[in-house]
Motif scaffolding. Structure first.
Motif, mmCIF file in Angstrom:
data_model
loop_
_atom_site.group_PDB
_atom_site.id
_atom_site.type_symbol
_atom_site.label_atom_id
_atom_site.label_comp_id
_atom_site.label_asym_id
_atom_site.label_seq_id
_atom_site.Cartn_x
_atom_site.Cartn_y
_atom_site.Cartn_z
ATOM 1 N N PRO A 25 0.875 -1.068 0.131
ATOM 2 C CA PRO A 25 0.076 -0.076 -0.207
ATOM 3 C C PRO A 25 0.820 1.268 0.019
ATOM 4 O O PRO A 25 1.804 1.367 0.687
ATOM 5 C CB PRO A 25 -0.679 0.004 1.226
ATOM 6 N N LYS A 26 0.360 2.281 -0.625
ATOM 7 C CA LYS A 26 1.175 3.608 -1.027
ATOM 8 C C LYS A 26 0.404 4.453 0.065
ATOM 9 O O LYS A 26 -0.955 4.417 0.171
ATOM 10 C CB LYS A 26 1.279 4.108 -2.382
ATOM 11 N N ASP A 27 1.292 5.613 0.430
ATOM 12 C CA ASP A 27 0.513 6.698 1.168
ATOM 13 C C ASP A 27 -0.542 7.468 0.452
ATOM 14 O O ASP A 27 -1.277 7.986 1.065
ATOM 15 C CB ASP A 27 1.596 7.725 1.779
ATOM 16 N N PHE A 28 -0.373 7.471 -0.879
ATOM 17 C CA PHE A 28 -1.273 8.605 -1.627
ATOM 18 C C PHE A 28 -2.784 8.334 -1.460
ATOM 19 O O PHE A 28 -3.307 9.596 -1.404
ATOM 20 C CB PHE A 28 -0.745 8.121 -3.161
ATOM 21 N N SER A 29 -3.228 7.092 -1.335
ATOM 22 C CA SER A 29 -4.653 6.813 -0.963
ATOM 23 C C SER A 29 -5.082 7.282 0.321
ATOM 24 O O SER A 29 -6.120 8.174 0.357
ATOM 25 C CB SER A 29 -4.793 5.410 -1.259
ATOM 26 N N PHE A 30 -4.301 7.201 1.311
ATOM 27 C CA PHE A 30 -4.535 7.721 2.678
ATOM 28 C C PHE A 30 -4.546 9.020 2.870
ATOM 29 O O PHE A 30 -5.427 9.669 3.445
ATOM 30 C CB PHE A 30 -3.612 7.108 3.417
ATOM 31 N N VAL A 31 -3.608 9.736 2.312
ATOM 32 C CA VAL A 31 -3.615 11.429 2.092
ATOM 33 C C VAL A 31 -4.416 11.951 1.417
ATOM 34 O O VAL A 31 -4.973 12.829 1.788
ATOM 35 C CB VAL A 31 -2.041 11.735 1.435
ATOM 36 N N THR A 32 -4.910 11.184 0.334
ATOM 37 C CA THR A 32 -5.925 11.595 -0.532
ATOM 38 C C THR A 32 -7.364 11.767 0.247
ATOM 39 O O THR A 32 -8.079 12.573 -0.020
ATOM 40 C CB THR A 32 -6.135 11.163 -1.835
ATOM 41 N N ALA A 33 -7.530 10.502 0.938
ATOM 42 C CA ALA A 33 -8.713 10.366 1.921
ATOM 43 C C ALA A 33 -8.805 11.295 2.872
ATOM 44 O O ALA A 33 -10.017 12.042 2.966
ATOM 45 C CB ALA A 33 -8.457 9.025 2.558
ATOM 46 N N LEU A 34 -7.686 11.717 3.321
ATOM 47 C CA LEU A 34 -7.698 12.873 4.613
ATOM 48 C C LEU A 34 -8.057 14.252 3.970
ATOM 49 O O LEU A 34 -8.706 15.002 4.430
ATOM 50 C CB LEU A 34 -6.283 12.977 5.299
ATOM 51 N N LEU A 35 -7.284 14.600 2.944
ATOM 52 C CA LEU A 35 -7.495 15.872 2.131
ATOM 53 C C LEU A 35 -9.084 16.034 1.482
ATOM 54 O O LEU A 35 -9.256 17.111 1.392
ATOM 55 C CB LEU A 35 -6.454 15.819 0.889
ATOM 56 N N THR A 36 -9.457 15.070 0.954
ATOM 57 C CA THR A 36 -10.869 14.991 0.408
ATOM 58 C C THR A 36 -11.936 14.732 1.432
ATOM 59 O O THR A 36 -13.028 14.470 1.108
ATOM 60 C CB THR A 36 -10.835 14.192 -0.834
ATOM 61 N N LYS A 37 -11.592 14.193 2.706
ATOM 62 C CA LYS A 37 -12.634 13.970 3.589
ATOM 63 C C LYS A 37 -13.412 13.030 3.290
ATOM 64 O O LYS A 37 -14.635 12.855 3.438
ATOM 65 C CB LYS A 37 -13.362 15.369 4.079
ATOM 66 N N ARG A 38 -12.695 11.855 2.671
ATOM 67 C CA ARG A 38 -13.542 10.738 2.304
ATOM 68 C C ARG A 38 -12.994 9.447 2.791
ATOM 69 O O ARG A 38 -12.033 9.206 3.452
ATOM 70 C CB ARG A 38 -13.581 10.425 0.920
ATOM 71 N N LYS A 39 -14.061 8.447 3.221
ATOM 72 C CA LYS A 39 -13.531 7.196 3.764
ATOM 73 C C LYS A 39 -13.131 6.421 2.644
ATOM 74 O O LYS A 39 -13.387 6.527 1.530
ATOM 75 C CB LYS A 39 -14.910 6.376 4.521
ATOM 76 N N LEU A 40 -12.294 5.329 2.924
ATOM 77 C CA LEU A 40 -11.832 4.217 1.965
ATOM 78 C C LEU A 40 -12.557 2.969 1.845
ATOM 79 O O LEU A 40 -13.254 2.470 3.110
ATOM 80 C CB LEU A 40 -10.322 3.774 2.569
ATOM 81 N N MET A 41 -13.000 2.682 0.719
ATOM 82 C CA MET A 41 -13.638 1.374 0.491
ATOM 83 C C MET A 41 -12.686 0.277 -0.097
ATOM 84 O O MET A 41 -12.606 0.482 -1.313
ATOM 85 C CB MET A 41 -15.057 1.526 -0.224
ATOM 86 N N PRO A 42 -12.210 -0.782 0.763
ATOM 87 C CA PRO A 42 -11.355 -1.722 -0.003
ATOM 88 C C PRO A 42 -12.351 -2.679 -0.669
ATOM 89 O O PRO A 42 -13.415 -3.000 -0.422
ATOM 90 C CB PRO A 42 -10.796 -2.459 1.249
ATOM 91 N N VAL A 43 -11.624 -2.963 -2.372
ATOM 92 C CA VAL A 43 -12.386 -3.915 -2.905
ATOM 93 C C VAL A 43 -11.642 -5.196 -3.323
ATOM 94 O O VAL A 43 -10.338 -5.027 -3.580
ATOM 95 C CB VAL A 43 -12.687 -3.007 -4.164
ATOM 96 N N ALA A 44 -12.229 -6.343 -2.737
ATOM 97 C CA ALA A 44 -11.391 -7.393 -2.850
ATOM 98 C C ALA A 44 -12.067 -8.084 -4.185
ATOM 99 O O ALA A 44 -13.138 -8.166 -4.365
ATOM 100 C CB ALA A 44 -11.756 -8.383 -1.630
ATOM 101 N N ILE A 45 -11.072 -8.702 -5.060
ATOM 102 C CA ILE A 45 -11.438 -9.349 -6.462
ATOM 103 C C ILE A 45 -11.008 -10.926 -6.251
ATOM 104 O O ILE A 45 -9.478 -11.000 -6.224
ATOM 105 C CB ILE A 45 -11.005 -8.368 -7.406
ATOM 106 N N SER A 46 -11.765 -11.748 -6.631
ATOM 107 C CA SER A 46 -11.305 -12.979 -6.834
ATOM 108 C C SER A 46 -11.802 -13.615 -8.294
ATOM 109 O O SER A 46 -12.924 -13.260 -8.578
ATOM 110 C CB SER A 46 -11.816 -13.890 -5.860
ATOM 111 N N VAL A 47 -10.609 -14.158 -8.912
ATOM 112 C CA VAL A 47 -11.197 -14.592 -10.340
ATOM 113 C C VAL A 47 -10.613 -16.380 -10.362
ATOM 114 O O VAL A 47 -9.724 -16.424 -10.171
ATOM 115 C CB VAL A 47 -10.385 -13.815 -11.278
ATOM 116 N N LYS A 48 -11.815 -16.961 -10.810
ATOM 117 C CA LYS A 48 -11.489 -18.584 -10.718
ATOM 118 C C LYS A 48 -10.562 -18.765 -11.632
ATOM 119 O O LYS A 48 -9.621 -19.542 -11.299
ATOM 120 C CB LYS A 48 -12.732 -19.164 -10.783
ATOM 121 N N ARG A 49 -10.689 -18.226 -13.071
ATOM 122 C CA ARG A 49 -9.691 -18.806 -14.040
ATOM 123 C C ARG A 49 -9.235 -17.651 -14.962
ATOM 124 O O ARG A 49 -9.836 -16.630 -15.244
ATOM 125 C CB ARG A 49 -10.748 -19.578 -15.093
#
Length: 217
Positions: free
Chosen positions: A131-155
């Protein structure tokens, strides 16, 4: 001119293929992806791994997300695909140019058409799943929560020589998308260099829950 023509052809082929994959595959979604719709009152930043990008494009078609994309030629292809699926793109540098682009992002997504944002958590250059700091700094600056997206692909085909192990999903597949509860980033997180929240977000995005394993049986 030839580069532009080839770029348009490449985008057309990439879009056509991923649409075919989605039409022939079972798509399982858990969590509340409606949070990412334009109508939802609370705006968030959706997080995904760089190598999962191609698997995610059609899932949020028409949601009018703003997607952070690099300014290079690679970013041109990604921007073309994003435009097809109804996303807006914000072009940013691979590396920091002094940080001014963070304020530009804030101004864009916080305008009168307040919008959600999507960012690859491990950035445009990796390393893999760091994880890079960019997402977390942007969240603070824009006053937004972070929504993690998990992706699984069978094939899938994984390009192991790329730093991000880029995934190419195959047709007649099963794709699982998990939209986790949004997480707030605080000043306390910043004070500890986001270490705890990075671990928490990474764990959610690498989620290998029983639900997923059972669905593949």
């Amino acid at each position: 001119m030839l580069k532009k023509i080839w770029g348009k052809i490449a985008v057309y082929l990439l879009v056509g293929y991923i649409n075919f994959v989605y039409r022939t595959s079972k798509i399982i979604i858990y969590g509340d992806k409606e949070v990412l719709t334009q109508e939802n009152r609370e705006k968030v930043i959706a997080l995904f791994w760089h190598g999962d990008t191609y698997c995610l494009y059609p899932a949020l078609k028409g949601s009018k997300l703003y997607v952070a994309v690099t300014r290079d030629r690679r970013g041109d292809y990604i921007a073309g695909i994003c435009n097809y699926f109804g996303y807006h793109t914000i072009r940013i540098p691979d590396t920091s140019d002094g940080g001014n682009y963070l304020f530009k992002i804030r101004d864009i997504v916080n305008n009168k058409d307040v919008s959600n944002l999507a960012i690859s958590l491990d950035g445009p250059l990796g390393p893999y799943h760091v994880p890079k700091d960019f997402s977390f700094v942007t969240a603070l600056l824009t006053k937004r929560k972070l929504m993690p997206v998990a992706i699984s692909v069978k094939r899938k085909i994984e390009f192991r020589k790329r730093w991000d192990n880029y995934k190419l999903p195959l047709p007649f597949n099963e794709i699982i998308l998990g939209f986790h509860e949004p997480i707030e980033v605080s000043s306390a997180d910043k004070a500890e260099r986001f270490e705890s929240i990075k671990r928490r977000v990474k764990m959610l995005m690498e989620d290998q829950s029983i639900e997923k394993e059972q669905s593949f049986l």
